[in-house]
Design an enzyme around this catalytic site. Structure first.
Site, PDB file in Angstrom:
ATOM      1  N   ARG A 164      30.946-112.147  -8.470  1.00 50.97           N
ATOM      2  CA  ARG A 164      31.809-111.243  -9.263  1.00 50.97           C
ATOM      3  C   ARG A 164      33.276-111.683  -9.214  1.00 50.97           C
ATOM      4  O   ARG A 164      34.186-110.859  -9.223  1.00 50.97           O
ATOM      5  CB  ARG A 164      31.710-109.790  -8.780  1.00 50.97           C
ATOM      6  CG  ARG A 164      30.349-109.175  -8.910  1.00 50.97           C
ATOM      7  CD  ARG A 164      29.916-108.957 -10.346  1.00 50.97           C
ATOM      8  NE  ARG A 164      28.730-108.135 -10.408  1.00 50.97           N
ATOM      9  CZ  ARG A 164      27.480-108.589 -10.224  1.00 50.97           C
ATOM     10  NH1 ARG A 164      27.259-109.884 -10.017  1.00 50.97           N
ATOM     11  NH2 ARG A 164      26.451-107.757 -10.277  1.00 50.97           N
ATOM     12  N   SER A 238      28.264-100.673 -10.745  1.00 53.94           N
ATOM     13  CA  SER A 238      28.566-100.674  -9.307  1.00 53.94           C
ATOM     14  C   SER A 238      30.071-100.526  -9.113  1.00 53.94           C
ATOM     15  O   SER A 238      30.840-101.328  -9.650  1.00 53.94           O
ATOM     16  CB  SER A 238      28.143-101.994  -8.670  1.00 53.94           C
ATOM     17  OG  SER A 238      26.782-102.243  -8.892  1.00 53.94           O
ATOM     18  N   GLU A 333      34.542-103.440  -7.113  1.00 56.23           N
ATOM     19  CA  GLU A 333      34.245-104.447  -8.142  1.00 56.23           C
ATOM     20  C   GLU A 333      35.019-104.084  -9.405  1.00 56.23           C
ATOM     21  O   GLU A 333      35.435-104.937 -10.182  1.00 56.23           O
ATOM     22  CB  GLU A 333      32.741-104.443  -8.451  1.00 56.23           C
ATOM     23  CG  GLU A 333      32.380-105.405  -9.571  1.00 56.23           C
ATOM     24  CD  GLU A 333      30.977-105.230 -10.128  1.00 56.23           C
ATOM     25  OE1 GLU A 333      30.022-105.209  -9.326  1.00 56.23           O
ATOM     26  OE2 GLU A 333      30.837-105.125 -11.355  1.00 56.23           O
TER      27      GLU A 333
HETATM   28  P1  FAD Z   1      36.569-104.701 -19.433  1.00 60.82           P
HETATM   29  O1  FAD Z   1      36.137-103.584 -18.576  1.00 60.82           O
HETATM   30  O2  FAD Z   1      37.169-104.382 -20.765  1.00 60.82           O
HETATM   31  O3  FAD Z   1      37.532-105.666 -18.636  1.00 60.82           O
HETATM   32  C1  FAD Z   1      37.209-106.076 -17.325  1.00 60.82           C
HETATM   33  C2  FAD Z   1      38.339-106.989 -16.815  1.00 60.82           C
HETATM   34  O4  FAD Z   1      38.362-108.204 -17.549  1.00 60.82           O
HETATM   35  C3  FAD Z   1      39.748-106.377 -17.004  1.00 60.82           C
HETATM   36  O5  FAD Z   1      40.556-106.787 -15.939  1.00 60.82           O
HETATM   37  C4  FAD Z   1      40.241-107.009 -18.323  1.00 60.82           C
HETATM   38  O6  FAD Z   1      41.644-107.076 -18.382  1.00 60.82           O
HETATM   39  C5  FAD Z   1      39.605-108.385 -18.244  1.00 60.82           C
HETATM   40  N1  FAD Z   1      39.244-108.939 -19.553  1.00 60.82           N
HETATM   41  C6  FAD Z   1      38.329-108.428 -20.410  1.00 60.82           C
HETATM   42  N2  FAD Z   1      38.224-109.224 -21.499  1.00 60.82           N
HETATM   43  C7  FAD Z   1      39.090-110.250 -21.310  1.00 60.82           C
HETATM   44  C8  FAD Z   1      39.446-111.395 -22.088  1.00 60.82           C
HETATM   45  N3  FAD Z   1      38.892-111.652 -23.276  1.00 60.82           N
HETATM   46  N4  FAD Z   1      40.379-112.226 -21.591  1.00 60.82           N
HETATM   47  C9  FAD Z   1      40.953-112.000 -20.379  1.00 60.82           C
HETATM   48  N5  FAD Z   1      40.668-110.937 -19.599  1.00 60.82           N
HETATM   49  C10 FAD Z   1      39.744-110.082 -20.068  1.00 60.82           C
HETATM   50  N6  FAD Z   1      28.262-106.045 -14.244  1.00 60.82           N
HETATM   51  C11 FAD Z   1      27.477-107.016 -13.735  1.00 60.82           C
HETATM   52  O7  FAD Z   1      27.957-108.101 -13.403  1.00 60.82           O
HETATM   53  N7  FAD Z   1      26.138-106.817 -13.583  1.00 60.82           N
HETATM   54  C12 FAD Z   1      25.531-105.665 -13.924  1.00 60.82           C
HETATM   55  O8  FAD Z   1      24.319-105.537 -13.773  1.00 60.82           O
HETATM   56  C13 FAD Z   1      26.338-104.630 -14.472  1.00 60.82           C
HETATM   57  N8  FAD Z   1      25.791-103.453 -14.810  1.00 60.82           N
HETATM   58  C14 FAD Z   1      26.569-102.458 -15.327  1.00 60.82           C
HETATM   59  C15 FAD Z   1      25.970-101.261 -15.712  1.00 60.82           C
HETATM   60  C16 FAD Z   1      26.718-100.233 -16.256  1.00 60.82           C
HETATM   61  C17 FAD Z   1      26.045 -98.958 -16.660  1.00 60.82           C
HETATM   62  C18 FAD Z   1      28.106-100.416 -16.450  1.00 60.82           C
HETATM   63  C19 FAD Z   1      28.922 -99.340 -17.075  1.00 60.82           C
HETATM   64  C20 FAD Z   1      28.736-101.607 -16.058  1.00 60.82           C
HETATM   65  C21 FAD Z   1      27.963-102.638 -15.498  1.00 60.82           C
HETATM   66  N9  FAD Z   1      28.532-103.862 -15.095  1.00 60.82           N
HETATM   67  C22 FAD Z   1      27.729-104.863 -14.604  1.00 60.82           C
HETATM   68  C23 FAD Z   1      29.992-104.066 -15.179  1.00 60.82           C
HETATM   69  C24 FAD Z   1      30.478-104.530 -16.582  1.00 60.82           C
HETATM   70  O9  FAD Z   1      29.526-104.281 -17.561  1.00 60.82           O
HETATM   71  C25 FAD Z   1      30.827-106.022 -16.580  1.00 60.82           C
HETATM   72  O10 FAD Z   1      31.788-106.310 -15.603  1.00 60.82           O
HETATM   73  C26 FAD Z   1      31.331-106.489 -17.957  1.00 60.82           C
HETATM   74  O11 FAD Z   1      31.422-107.885 -17.977  1.00 60.82           O
HETATM   75  C27 FAD Z   1      32.698-105.915 -18.320  1.00 60.82           C
HETATM   76  O12 FAD Z   1      32.947-106.265 -19.672  1.00 60.82           O
HETATM   77  P2  FAD Z   1      34.016-105.498 -20.543  1.00 60.82           P
HETATM   78  O13 FAD Z   1      34.159-106.238 -21.826  1.00 60.82           O
HETATM   79  O14 FAD Z   1      33.669-104.081 -20.651  1.00 60.82           O
HETATM   80  O15 FAD Z   1      35.312-105.715 -19.661  1.00 60.82           O
HETATM   81  N1  EPU Z   2      20.011 -99.122  -2.203  1.00 58.49           N
HETATM   82  C1  EPU Z   2      19.934 -97.976  -1.430  1.00 58.49           C
HETATM   83  N2  EPU Z   2      20.476 -96.818  -1.940  1.00 58.49           N
HETATM   84  C2  EPU Z   2      21.059 -96.774  -3.165  1.00 58.49           C
HETATM   85  C3  EPU Z   2      21.164 -97.949  -3.923  1.00 58.49           C
HETATM   86  C4  EPU Z   2      20.623 -99.129  -3.430  1.00 58.49           C
HETATM   87  O1  EPU Z   2      19.385 -97.979  -0.330  1.00 58.49           O
HETATM   88  O2  EPU Z   2      21.493 -95.694  -3.548  1.00 58.49           O
HETATM   89  C5  EPU Z   2      19.389-100.360  -1.698  1.00 58.49           C
HETATM   90  C6  EPU Z   2      18.092-100.652  -2.487  1.00 58.49           C
HETATM   91  O3  EPU Z   2      16.999-100.003  -1.924  1.00 58.49           O
HETATM   92  C7  EPU Z   2      17.979-102.144  -2.360  1.00 58.49           C
HETATM   93  C8  EPU Z   2      19.424-102.606  -2.313  1.00 58.49           C
HETATM   94  O4  EPU Z   2      20.213-101.472  -1.965  1.00 58.49           O
HETATM   95  O5  EPU Z   2      17.384-102.491  -1.134  1.00 58.49           O
HETATM   96  C9  EPU Z   2      19.915-103.227  -3.629  1.00 58.49           C
HETATM   97  O6  EPU Z   2      19.870-102.258  -4.659  1.00 58.49           O
HETATM   98  P1  EPU Z   2      19.738-102.672  -6.212  1.00 58.49           P
HETATM   99  O7  EPU Z   2      18.599-103.608  -6.396  1.00 58.49           O
HETATM  100  O8  EPU Z   2      19.758-101.417  -7.011  1.00 58.49           O
HETATM  101  O9  EPU Z   2      21.005-103.551  -6.513  1.00 58.49           O
HETATM  102  P2  EPU Z   2      22.534-103.442  -6.075  1.00 58.49           P
HETATM  103  O10 EPU Z   2      22.793-104.451  -5.011  1.00 58.49           O
HETATM  104  O11 EPU Z   2      22.912-102.038  -5.783  1.00 58.49           O
HETATM  105  C10 EPU Z   2      23.349-105.289  -7.692  1.00 58.49           C
HETATM  106  C11 EPU Z   2      24.503-105.447  -8.623  1.00 58.49           C
HETATM  107  C12 EPU Z   2      24.179-104.804  -9.956  1.00 58.49           C
HETATM  108  C13 EPU Z   2      22.953-105.465 -10.549  1.00 58.49           C
HETATM  109  C14 EPU Z   2      21.791-105.285  -9.575  1.00 58.49           C
HETATM  110  C15 EPU Z   2      20.544-106.013 -10.031  1.00 58.49           C
HETATM  111  C16 EPU Z   2      26.490-105.601  -7.281  1.00 58.49           C
HETATM  112  C17 EPU Z   2      27.719-104.917  -6.778  1.00 58.49           C
HETATM  113  N3  EPU Z   2      25.694-104.879  -8.049  1.00 58.49           N
HETATM  114  O12 EPU Z   2      23.247-103.891  -7.419  1.00 58.49           O
HETATM  115  O13 EPU Z   2      25.273-105.030 -10.825  1.00 58.49           O
HETATM  116  O14 EPU Z   2      22.619-104.903 -11.793  1.00 58.49           O
HETATM  117  O15 EPU Z   2      22.164-105.826  -8.279  1.00 58.49           O
HETATM  118  O16 EPU Z   2      20.708-107.386  -9.901  1.00 58.49           O
HETATM  119  O17 EPU Z   2      26.293-106.779  -6.986  1.00 58.49           O
HETATM  120  C18 EPU Z   2      27.392-104.161 -11.469  1.00 58.49           C
HETATM  121  O18 EPU Z   2      27.879-105.220 -11.052  1.00 58.49           O
HETATM  122  O19 EPU Z   2      28.076-103.259 -11.989  1.00 58.49           O
HETATM  123  C19 EPU Z   2      25.953-103.947 -11.353  1.00 58.49           C
HETATM  124  C20 EPU Z   2      25.341-102.834 -11.749  1.00 58.49           C
END
Ligand code: FAD
Ligand code: EPU
Length: 337
Positions: A164, A238, A333
């Site tokens: 990240r 997250s 994050e």
């Molecule tokens: P923004 O929130 O608009 O911006 C994020 C940062 O990047 C800010 O600092 C902004 O200034 C900068 N930025 C954005 N665009 C640009 C650009 N073009 N040039 C320079 N800087 C820029 N993330 C994961 O990695 N894995 C996941 O599984 C995941 N699951 C998610 C689930 C949910 C329900 C939600 C709400 C979020 C999740 N995220 C996850 C986090 C998020 O979706 C990602 O970090 C995504 O890449 C953010 O994109 P955005 O366009 O919304 O960025």
């Molecule tokens: N867990 C708990 N309690 C909870 C949540 C999780 O005990 O409430 C335990 C689960 O049982 C499991 C472990 O934590 O053993 C990992 O949980 P999970 O698989 O849900 O993934 P995560 O580590 O919580 C990460 C990323 C997610 C991504 C998933 C799947 C980070 C910070 N988050 O979550 O990314 O979607 O793995 O790959 O690395 C994001 O970055 O916003 C995001 C959602």
């Protein structure tokens, strides 16, 4: 170039925080970018690049210029026997691009289905999920230096990707507007279904032959059960990163908490922040307008009218309790504004 004053950002951030900015503009092409960075609005104010707002927490109104990236376009720039290079403009919606790849039988991004946000943030955050990360797919990043207007191309190694993390979040923070990302995608899929519940979900779905669409559908199904949909409940995924902890501390903690999940890495041991937060008793608890989600403790939510500060203060309390109980520091994050 249209500049809007005192612009409300509630629908521009997935937390749904009712914040506003002094000035707002949208860039749709390179002329727009040139025009805005030459303007007095840009030069006399702090500025913030905004994508889909899915990884941002506004703790206050932004007293400056928000530049919303709306650069569109997808182009195959190299078509080889085994792979393609696809250049995608930063304002494309990430998940729509994933669906485009599946339709064209280009493999690599299927495990990253349904991540909210736009393409431009994908290298910035090095988005990752279900065993895949952008760092393994990113060929180059094209960006405009905000101070000069000059265009730069960053190779994969220039991006200094980490978990990240990237150079754009560290040394070059707020210095570049990412305009497009070029991804290397395979024509021959190497399916990665070993992570989490993907295999069992595919079995539940009666999938007997793997395909990009089947893997994507399985990931979508898993995510939809675990993560709240921001359209229904404000959140930014997250809130914290999973900490990488020194092995000697993990060994000590395992004596007391033998079931603590832990994943050895090159530089320590990754411990899920969601587990730590749940053990501290936060999971599913509601505090006024905010709380930790009932299915995923790591996700902080807005139950309707939370301010950014309410969510931030809850995050600080959670951080402190994890430190007190486990001696582990957890870091956000989410990008705080
Ligand atoms: P923004 O929130 O608009 O911006 C994020 C940062 O990047 C800010 O600092 C902004 O200034 C900068 N930025 C954005 N665009 C640009 C650009 N073009 N040039 C320079 N800087 C820029 N993330 C994961 O990695 N894995 C996941 O599984 C995941 N699951 C998610 C689930 C949910 C329900 C939600 C709400 C979020 C999740 N995220 C996850 C986090 C998020 O979706 C990602 O970090 C995504 O890449 C953010 O994109 P955005 O366009 O919304 O960025
Ligand atoms: N867990 C708990 N309690 C909870 C949540 C999780 O005990 O409430 C335990 C689960 O049982 C499991 C472990 O934590 O053993 C990992 O949980 P999970 O698989 O849900 O993934 P995560 O580590 O919580 C990460 C990323 C997610 C991504 C998933 C799947 C980070 C910070 N988050 O979550 O990314 O979607 O793995 O790959 O690395 C994001 O970055 O916003 C995001 C959602």
């Amino acid at each position: 170039m249209t500049i809007q004053e005192n612009f409300n950002l509630r629908t521009y951030n997935t937390f749904g925080i009712n914040a506003s900015c002094k000035l707002f503009t949208e860039v749709k092409n390179s002329d727009d970018i040139e025009e805005i960075i030459m303007s007095r609005y840009f030069q006399n104010n702090p500025n913030l690049i905004l994508g889909g707002g899915s990884n941002i927490l506004f703790t206050k109104d932004f007293d400056g210029l928000v530049i919303k990236n709306s650069l569109k376009g997808i182009e195959v720039v190299l078509d080889e026997k085994d792979y393609v290079l696809v250049k995608v403009c930063a304002g494309e919606v990430w998940h729509s691009f994933v669906l485009w790849c599946i339709e064209h039988h280009y493999a690599g991004v299927e495990n990253l289905s349904l991540i909210p946000g736009l393409v431009g943030a994908s290298p910035m955050q090095n988005i990752g999920a279900y065993g895949a990360e952008i760092k393994d797919l990113c060929e180059s990043v094209e960006a405009v230096e905000l101070s000069s207007g000059n265009k730069f191309s960053f190779s994969n190694s220039d991006c200094e990707f980490g978990y990240r993390e990237s150079v754009f979040k560290r040394k070059l923070k707020n210095q570049f507007l990412i305009t497009s990302v070029t991804y290397k995608l395979n024509k021959i899929p190497h399916f990665n279904v070993n992570y989490g519940d993907i295999k069992s979900t595919l079995a539940d779905m009666n999938v007997h032959e793997l395909s990009l669409k089947a893997v994507s559908d399985a990931v979508i199904k898993i995510r939809s059960t675990k993560l709240p949909d921001p359209k229904q409940l404000g959140n930014a995924g997250s809130f914290f990163k999973n900490p990488v902890v020194a092995k000697n501390l993990v060994d000590k903690l395992l004596l007391k908490y033998p079931v603590m999940p832990n994943y050895p890495q090159e530089n320590g041991v990754k411990v899920p922040a969601g587990w730590l937060i749940e053990q501290c008793g936060w999971k599913g608890k509601v505090f006024g307008n905010t709380g930790s989600h009932k299915s995923q403790a790591l996700v902080l939510v807005n139950y309707g009218n939370a301010t950014g500060n309410e969510i931030y203060n809850l995050a600080l309390e959670i951080k402190q309790s994890v430190k007190e109980k486990f001696g582990i520091d957890i870091e956000p994050e989410v990008n705080l504004v």
